[in-house]
Design an enzyme around this catalytic site. Structure first.
Site, short mmCIF file in Angstrom:
data_model
loop_
_atom_site.label_atom_id
_atom_site.label_comp_id
_atom_site.label_asym_id
_atom_site.label_seq_id
_atom_site.Cartn_x
_atom_site.Cartn_y
_atom_site.Cartn_z
N GLU A 276 0.85 -1.20 0.00
CA GLU A 276 0.00 0.00 0.00
C GLU A 276 0.88 1.23 0.00
O GLU A 276 1.88 1.30 0.71
CB GLU A 276 -0.88 0.09 1.26
CG GLU A 276 -2.03 -0.84 1.36
CD GLU A 276 -2.83 -0.58 2.64
OE1 GLU A 276 -2.77 0.55 3.17
OE2 GLU A 276 -3.50 -1.52 3.11
N GLU A 330 -13.53 4.68 0.24
CA GLU A 330 -14.30 3.78 1.09
C GLU A 330 -15.10 4.65 2.07
O GLU A 330 -14.59 5.11 3.08
CB GLU A 330 -13.38 2.81 1.82
CG GLU A 330 -12.65 1.87 0.86
CD GLU A 330 -11.71 0.93 1.57
OE1 GLU A 330 -12.15 -0.14 2.02
OE2 GLU A 330 -10.52 1.28 1.69
N LYS A 333 -15.50 4.22 6.15
CA LYS A 333 -14.39 4.32 7.08
C LYS A 333 -14.62 5.45 8.07
O LYS A 333 -15.20 6.48 7.72
CB LYS A 333 -13.08 4.56 6.33
CG LYS A 333 -12.46 3.31 5.74
CD LYS A 333 -11.06 3.60 5.24
CE LYS A 333 -10.36 2.34 4.82
NZ LYS A 333 -8.98 2.61 4.36
N GLU A 339 -9.29 9.73 5.39
CA GLU A 339 -9.41 8.27 5.37
C GLU A 339 -10.38 7.78 4.30
O GLU A 339 -10.26 6.66 3.81
CB GLU A 339 -9.87 7.76 6.74
CG GLU A 339 -8.87 7.94 7.86
CD GLU A 339 -7.64 7.05 7.69
OE1 GLU A 339 -7.70 6.10 6.91
OE2 GLU A 339 -6.63 7.33 8.34
#
Length: 434
Positions: A276, A330, A333, A339
Site C-alpha cells: 500500500e 471507502e 471508514k 481516510e
C-alpha cells in the site's frame, strides 16, 4: 522421454518469453488496492472493465472477492489475495482448516501472484495473533495445490505463469529506526514473531510486504521542503550520513530503510513489495496536505518513478512491485475525511485525477454505470488506512502496558489521545540537507 523433456522445456521457455513480453508492454509491477469498506461500490463486472482499461497489472484484495475474480478471468490481471486477520487463528489451528480455506478461496481462473496472511497483524493491537501468524502461513503453503507455486497455465484465450507465494503485510511500525535510511532496523520486541516469518520468506522465495505512506511523514512535518521531498518534486536532496547516499524523495528513503533492516538481519535476498501507498485528495481543515494537486503529484510521480525503473539509491536499477491505495474511496471508514479520500476513481468509474494509468491507445473505456449497494461488513482487522513513516514511543509495538492501542493512518496513538498525531513519537526524516 528425452523428446518430451525437450518439449516441456520448450513450452516453459515459450511461456517465460510470453510473460517477459507482457512485463515489457504493461506496467505489471504497478497494482492497486481494492478496499470494500463502502456501501456504494460499482458492480464487480464494471470494476473489472475499469481495470482492463488501465495499465494496472495487479489487484490486491483484502479478503476473497469471488465475483470480482470471476469478472477478471482472462484479463492477465493478477491477484494479491488477502487472508483477513480474523481468519488467521482458523488457518493456524490445523492443516485441514488451511486446506479448506484454500479450496474455497484461492482462484483458479486468474493468476495469483501471492497470498497475504493477515494485514499489519504484528501491530494490530491483538497480542494473540502474532504467535499464530507463522503456523497459519505454513499450513496455507502446505495446502496449495500441487505445483501451484510454479504452475504454467495455458488456456484457449490467454497465457500466463501462475506463481503463488505466501507472505504477510506489515506496517512501517515494525521498524524501530528509519532515520537515516541506512539505520533501518526492526523493533527488537518483535523478533520472537518476526524473525521466524523472515526465515519463512527466505526459505520459500517470498517477498517482505509493507505499507509506507510518505503522506503521513508530511502530515507530521509540514515544511515546504518536506512536501517537495514527499511529492518527488525538485528539492536539494537529503544526505544519509551513514551511507553517503543522497535521497531526493521520501518513497526511496522509506524503501531503503526497509532494505537496510532486512539486510542487517541477513535477509538481503528477500525482495520487498509495497502493498500500500497513496495520498488523499481531500481532508479535514487541519489536513492541509490532502489536496487533489498533491494526490496527483504523489501518485503520478510515483508511477513515473516506477516506470523509469531507476530504483533507489541503495538498490539502483531495480523497480519494486507497488500497489497504489486505493481504487475507490471507502465511504464507511471512520476517522478524518482523508481516510475516505484515497480513491483514484470515483464509484461512477470516472477518475478523481489523471496519473497516467491509461492503457495503450485503442482500449475502450468502460461505460459509466449506476453504483449498486453492496453489503459489506467492515473488517475490524483492517483498521484505517495503515501506517506511514513513524515510530511509536510504546515499548512494545502495538500495545501500551497491556492495553490495546487503536491503529490510525499515521501512528499508534495511546488511548485517550485527542489528536491523531498527539503523543506520537514521529521522527522527521531530515538527514543532512545537501
Amino acid at each position: 522421454m528425452g523428446a518430451r523433456r525437450w518439449l516441456d522445456a520448450a513450452v516453459i521457455s515459450g511461456l517465460l518469453q510470453a510473460l517477459l513480453f507482457h512485463l515489457a508492454t504493461s506496467q505489471s509491477f504497478i497494482g492497486v488496492n481494492y478496499g470494500t469498506i463502502a456501501d456504494n461500490l460499482p458492480p464487480p463486472a464494471s470494476t473489472a472493465n475499469l481495470l482492463k482499461s488501465t495499465s494496472i497489472g495487479k489487484v490486491r484484495l483484502y479478503e476473497p472477492q469471488p465475483d470480482l475474480v470471476a469478472a477478471l478471468a482472462g484479463s492477465n490481471i493478477s491477484i494479491l489475495l488477502g487472508v483477513p486477520n480474523g481468519d488467521v487463528p482458523n488457518l493456524a489451528s490445523s492443516p485441514a482448516a488451511a486446506s479448506a480455506w484454500a479450496a474455497a478461496n484461492i482462484p483458479t481462473t486468474v493468476p495469483v501472484s501471492a497470498i497475504s496472511v493477515g494485514n499489519e497483524l504484528l501491530n494490530s493491537g491483538d497480542p494473540t495473533l502474532a504467535p499464530q501468524l507463522l503456523p497459519a502461513m505454513q499450513n496455507l503453503l502446505a495446502a496449495l495445490p500441487a505445483g501451484s507455486t510454479t504452475k504454467a497455465r495455458i488456456s484457449s484465450q490467454h497465457l500466463y505463469v501462475r506463481i503463488a507465494v505466501i507472505s504477510t503485510v506489515h506496517s512501517m511500525a515494525v521498524l524501530s529506526s528509519s532515520d537515516p535510511p541506512s539505520s533501518g532496523a526492526f523493533h527488537a520486541d518483535l523478533a520472537g514473531s518476526l524473525d521466524p516469518v523472515l526465515d519463512f520468506l527466505k526459505q520459500n522465495g517470498a517477498p517482505f510486504m509493507i505499507n509506507p505512506y510518505p503522506y503521513f511523514a508530511y502530515a507530521s512535518d509540514t515544511r515546504p521542503e518536506t512536501l517537495a521531498f514527499c511529492l518527488f518534486q525538485p528539492n536539494p536532496g537529503r544526505v544519509d550520513a551513514g551511507s553517503g547516499l543522497t535521497y531526493t524523495n521520501m518513497f526511496d528513503a522509506q524503501l531503503d530503510a526497509i532494505r537496510a533492516a532486512l539486510d542487517a538481519k541477513g535477509y538481503s535476498g528477500v525482495d520487498i513489495v509495497i502493498a500500500e501507498t497513496g495520498w488523499p485528495y481531500k481532508g479535514d481543515a487541519d489536513e492541509g496536505g490532502a489536496t487533489v494537486d498533491n494526490a496527483r503529484a504523489y501518485n503520478g510521480n510515483l508511477v513515473a518513478h516506477l516506470k523509469s525503473q531507476v530504483g533507489t539509491p541503495r538498490t539502483p536499477g531495480k523497480s519494486v512491485d507497488t500497489y497504489l491505495f486505493a481504487l475507490y474511496d471507502e465511504d464507511l471508514k471512520g476517522g478524518p475525511e482523508s481516510e475516505r479520500s484515497f480513491g483514484l476513481y470515483r464509484t461512477d468509474l470516472t477518475a478523481n485525477y489523471d496519473i497516467g494509468l491509461a492503457a495503450a491507445p485503442g482500449t475502450v473505456a468502460p461505460a459509466t454505470v449506476t453504483p449498486v449497494t453492496v453489503q459489506n461488513t467492515p473488517q475490524p482487522s483492517r483498521g484505517m488506512t495503515p501506517t506511514g513513516y513513524c515510530v511509536t514511543a510504546a515499548g512494545v509495538p502495538g500495545t501500551t502496558q497491556g492495553q490495546q492501542v487503536p491503529q490510525t493512518s499515521s501512528c499508534y496513538i495511546p488511548a485517550g489521545a485527542v489528536s491523531r498525531r498527539a503523543d506520537a513519537a514521529v521522527r522527521r526524516l531530515d538527514y543532512q540537507d545537501s
